[in-house]
Design a protein around this motif. Structure first.
Motif, PDB file in Angstrom:
ATOM      1  N   ARG A  32       0.828  -1.214   0.000  1.00 55.03           N
ATOM      2  CA  ARG A  32       0.000   0.000   0.000  1.00 55.03           C
ATOM      3  C   ARG A  32       0.860   1.261   0.000  1.00 55.03           C
ATOM      4  NH1 ARG A  32      -3.653   2.740   4.047  1.00 55.03           N
ATOM      5  NH2 ARG A  32      -5.539   3.382   2.946  1.00 55.03           N
ATOM      6  N   ASP A  33       2.094   1.141   0.524  1.00 60.24           N
ATOM      7  CA  ASP A  33       2.951   2.335   0.556  1.00 60.24           C
ATOM      8  C   ASP A  33       3.286   2.847  -0.851  1.00 60.24           C
ATOM      9  OD1 ASP A  33       4.459   0.103   0.114  1.00 60.24           O
ATOM     10  OD2 ASP A  33       5.985   0.529   1.618  1.00 60.24           O
ATOM     11  N   LEU A  34       3.176   1.986  -1.849  1.00 59.54           N
ATOM     12  CA  LEU A  34       3.425   2.409  -3.227  1.00 59.54           C
ATOM     13  C   LEU A  34       2.317   3.339  -3.744  1.00 59.54           C
ATOM     14  CD1 LEU A  34       5.337   1.868  -5.663  1.00 59.54           C
ATOM     15  CD2 LEU A  34       3.853  -0.045  -6.280  1.00 59.54           C
ATOM     16  N   PHE A  35       1.157   3.300  -3.110  1.00 61.28           N
ATOM     17  CA  PHE A  35      -0.024   4.011  -3.604  1.00 61.28           C
ATOM     18  C   PHE A  35      -0.340   5.278  -2.807  1.00 61.28           C
ATOM     19  CE2 PHE A  35      -0.272  -0.319  -4.987  1.00 61.28           C
ATOM     20  CZ  PHE A  35      -0.792  -0.245  -6.257  1.00 61.28           C
ATOM     21  N   SER A  44       0.858   4.351   5.773  1.00 57.45           N
ATOM     22  CA  SER A  44       0.461   3.389   4.729  1.00 57.45           C
ATOM     23  C   SER A  44      -0.196   2.132   5.275  1.00 57.45           C
ATOM     24  CB  SER A  44       1.691   2.932   3.935  1.00 57.45           C
ATOM     25  OG  SER A  44       2.359   4.011   3.391  1.00 57.45           O
ATOM     26  N   TRP A  45       0.274   1.672   6.430  1.00 57.00           N
ATOM     27  CA  TRP A  45      -0.203   0.378   6.941  1.00 57.00           C
ATOM     28  C   TRP A  45      -1.246   0.541   8.025  1.00 57.00           C
ATOM     29  CZ3 TRP A  45       0.822  -3.132   3.572  1.00 57.00           C
ATOM     30  CH2 TRP A  45       1.925  -2.951   2.742  1.00 57.00           C
ATOM     31  N   GLU A  46      -1.742   1.776   8.179  1.00 58.85           N
ATOM     32  CA  GLU A  46      -2.851   1.976   9.122  1.00 58.85           C
ATOM     33  C   GLU A  46      -4.159   1.665   8.419  1.00 58.85           C
ATOM     34  OE1 GLU A  46      -2.685   5.966  10.664  1.00 58.85           O
ATOM     35  OE2 GLU A  46      -0.662   5.639  11.466  1.00 58.85           O
ATOM     36  N   ASP A  47      -5.142   1.261   9.203  1.00 59.97           N
ATOM     37  CA  ASP A  47      -6.439   0.937   8.607  1.00 59.97           C
ATOM     38  C   ASP A  47      -7.277   2.209   8.487  1.00 59.97           C
ATOM     39  OD1 ASP A  47      -8.485  -0.467   7.499  1.00 59.97           O
ATOM     40  OD2 ASP A  47      -9.189  -1.343   9.386  1.00 59.97           O
ATOM     41  N   SER A  48      -6.807   3.136   7.654  1.00 58.03           N
ATOM     42  CA  SER A  48      -7.569   4.372   7.478  1.00 58.03           C
ATOM     43  C   SER A  48      -7.444   4.871   6.044  1.00 58.03           C
ATOM     44  CB  SER A  48      -7.076   5.439   8.454  1.00 58.03           C
ATOM     45  OG  SER A  48      -5.699   5.639   8.286  1.00 58.03           O
ATOM     46  N   GLN A  60      -9.946   3.084   2.864  1.00 57.59           N
ATOM     47  CA  GLN A  60      -9.489   2.363   4.065  1.00 57.59           C
ATOM     48  C   GLN A  60      -9.331   0.874   3.717  1.00 57.59           C
ATOM     49  OE1 GLN A  60     -12.542   2.542   7.012  1.00 57.59           O
ATOM     50  NE2 GLN A  60     -11.520   1.106   8.379  1.00 57.59           N
ATOM     51  N   PRO A  61      -8.228   0.232   4.119  1.00 60.61           N
ATOM     52  CA  PRO A  61      -8.041  -1.185   3.798  1.00 60.61           C
ATOM     53  C   PRO A  61      -9.236  -2.076   4.179  1.00 60.61           C
ATOM     54  CG  PRO A  61      -5.998  -0.292   4.643  1.00 60.61           C
ATOM     55  CD  PRO A  61      -7.033   0.806   4.772  1.00 60.61           C
ATOM     56  N   TYR A  62      -9.824  -1.841   5.333  1.00 60.51           N
ATOM     57  CA  TYR A  62     -10.974  -2.673   5.716  1.00 60.51           C
ATOM     58  C   TYR A  62     -12.093  -2.576   4.677  1.00 60.51           C
ATOM     59  CZ  TYR A  62     -15.421  -3.912   7.769  1.00 60.51           C
ATOM     60  OH  TYR A  62     -16.684  -4.426   7.954  1.00 60.51           O
ATOM     61  N   ILE A  63     -12.344  -1.364   4.184  1.00 61.19           N
ATOM     62  CA  ILE A  63     -13.423  -1.179   3.197  1.00 61.19           C
ATOM     63  C   ILE A  63     -13.039  -1.840   1.869  1.00 61.19           C
ATOM     64  CG2 ILE A  63     -14.745   0.561   1.893  1.00 61.19           C
ATOM     65  CD1 ILE A  63     -15.566   0.337   4.832  1.00 61.19           C
ATOM     66  N   VAL A  64     -11.763  -1.743   1.498  1.00 65.52           N
ATOM     67  CA  VAL A  64     -11.287  -2.434   0.289  1.00 65.52           C
ATOM     68  C   VAL A  64     -11.518  -3.948   0.448  1.00 65.52           C
ATOM     69  CG1 VAL A  64      -9.219  -3.017  -1.068  1.00 65.52           C
ATOM     70  CG2 VAL A  64      -9.603  -0.656  -0.308  1.00 65.52           C
ATOM     71  N   GLU A 194     -28.549  -5.747  -1.114  1.00 64.59           N
ATOM     72  CA  GLU A 194     -28.247  -6.040   0.291  1.00 64.59           C
ATOM     73  C   GLU A 194     -27.427  -4.869   0.819  1.00 64.59           C
ATOM     74  OE1 GLU A 194     -25.421  -9.335   2.575  1.00 64.59           O
ATOM     75  OE2 GLU A 194     -25.807  -9.521   0.430  1.00 64.59           O
ATOM     76  N   ASP A 195     -27.708  -4.442   2.045  1.00 67.18           N
ATOM     77  CA  ASP A 195     -27.017  -3.304   2.656  1.00 67.18           C
ATOM     78  C   ASP A 195     -25.856  -3.821   3.506  1.00 67.18           C
ATOM     79  OD1 ASP A 195     -26.221  -1.121   4.203  1.00 67.18           O
ATOM     80  OD2 ASP A 195     -28.258  -0.310   4.311  1.00 67.18           O
ATOM     81  N   LEU A 196     -24.633  -3.429   3.166  1.00 61.33           N
ATOM     82  CA  LEU A 196     -23.447  -3.925   3.893  1.00 61.33           C
ATOM     83  C   LEU A 196     -22.966  -2.942   4.959  1.00 61.33           C
ATOM     84  CD1 LEU A 196     -21.385  -5.362   0.877  1.00 61.33           C
ATOM     85  CD2 LEU A 196     -23.028  -6.557   2.328  1.00 61.33           C
ATOM     86  N   GLY A 197     -23.687  -1.827   5.144  1.00 65.63           N
ATOM     87  CA  GLY A 197     -23.318  -0.921   6.229  1.00 65.63           C
ATOM     88  C   GLY A 197     -22.993   0.481   5.760  1.00 65.63           C
ATOM     89  N   GLU A 198     -22.643   1.317   6.750  1.00 61.13           N
ATOM     90  CA  GLU A 198     -22.381   2.725   6.456  1.00 61.13           C
ATOM     91  C   GLU A 198     -20.934   2.929   5.999  1.00 61.13           C
ATOM     92  OE1 GLU A 198     -23.994   6.326   8.805  1.00 61.13           O
ATOM     93  OE2 GLU A 198     -21.926   6.084   9.477  1.00 61.13           O
ATOM     94  N   VAL A 199     -20.747   3.769   4.994  1.00 64.85           N
ATOM     95  CA  VAL A 199     -19.396   4.080   4.487  1.00 64.85           C
ATOM     96  C   VAL A 199     -19.310   5.560   4.165  1.00 64.85           C
ATOM     97  CG1 VAL A 199     -18.779   1.798   3.563  1.00 64.85           C
ATOM     98  CG2 VAL A 199     -20.175   3.344   2.185  1.00 64.85           C
ATOM     99  N   ARG A 200     -18.077   6.031   3.903  1.00 62.52           N
ATOM    100  CA  ARG A 200     -17.854   7.440   3.585  1.00 62.52           C
ATOM    101  C   ARG A 200     -16.946   7.519   2.356  1.00 62.52           C
ATOM    102  NH1 ARG A 200     -17.797  12.304   6.766  1.00 62.52           N
ATOM    103  NH2 ARG A 200     -18.652  11.115   8.494  1.00 62.52           N
TER     104      ARG A 200
END
Ligand code: SAH
Length: 212
Positions: A32-35, A44-48, A60-64, A194-200
């Protein structure tokens, strides 16, 4: 031995429910640091989510992970991605699918993403600088569609470009937060959602961007 930043991120994804082994492997193999812009390299390696050029964001990696897992991509699939951005999500799709067709309305973001993908030797990505609002009719139908900017309402035009049993995932809503929706096309041409939740997400904007 202490946990590396990558290991910590991968553990966090699993704790949040990303369990698909192929998705986790694709993410673990994509640096991810390349991007991420130089200024934010240490994050880069934080989940944000992190700001990138042109006022956009790398998700955010979790959303990806969540969106990629929800797509259930198979190795023979042709996938359409709308909103290349940094190209991080594109790289992960490219490790799972046969071909990825990606569209971006900022030419500079598209070119930067292309350079990163070449460095990673990802060669199954087809790029288009343009407006993804109406999908990519010349290449339709697709097995999967991923939209990485917020759709204002039901994306009927894009759903028309899905194969029967095809899956489309994307944020939907006009506010600062949206619902992440997963559509499945039924054999009769209708679809379920299907609703997978709230995102931004940043909004999907019609037309190409003027730069410089
Ligand atoms: N998946 C990306 C997230 C990018 S943010 C990443 O991981 O980096 C969403 C992107 O969608 C932005 O780059 C934005 O310019 C792009 N976008 C917004 N509206 C668009 C449109 N109509 N057509 C193509 N791209 C669009």
């Amino acid at each position: 031995m202490s946990e590396t930043r990558l290991e910590r991120l991968m553990r966090s994804l699993q704790e949040q429910g990303i369990s698909d082994k192929k998705v986790l492997a694709a993410m673990a193999h994509t640096p991810r640091d390349l991007f991420v812009p130089e200024l934010f390299l240490d994050r880069s390696w934080e989940d944000s989510a992190i700001p990138i050029n042109c006022g956009q964001t790398i998700s955010q990696p979790y959303i990806v992970g969540l969106m990629t897992q929800a797509l259930k991509i198979e190795g023979r699939h042709r996938v359409l991605e709308i909103g290349t951005g940094s190209g991080y999500q594109t790289a992960i799709l490219s490790r799972l699918a046969r071909y990825v067709y990606t569209i971006e309305r900022y030419r500079s973001l598209m070119l930067e993403a292309e350079i990163r993908h070449k460095r990673l030797m990802l060669e199954n990505i087809i790029y288009r600088f343009g407006d993804g609002w109406d999908g990519w009719p010349e290449q339709a139908p697709f097995d999967r569609i991923l939209v990485t900017a917020a759709l204002p309402d039901e994306p009927l035009g894009l759903l028309a470009q899905l194969k029967p049993k095809g899956v489309m995932v994307g944020p939907q809503g006009k506010g600062s937060t949206q619902r992440l929706l997963r559509y499945v096309k039924t054999p009769d041409g209708g679809y379920t959602s299907e609703d997978l939740g709230e995102v931004r997400f940043v909004p999907l904007i019609a037309g190409v961007a003027k730069e410089g």
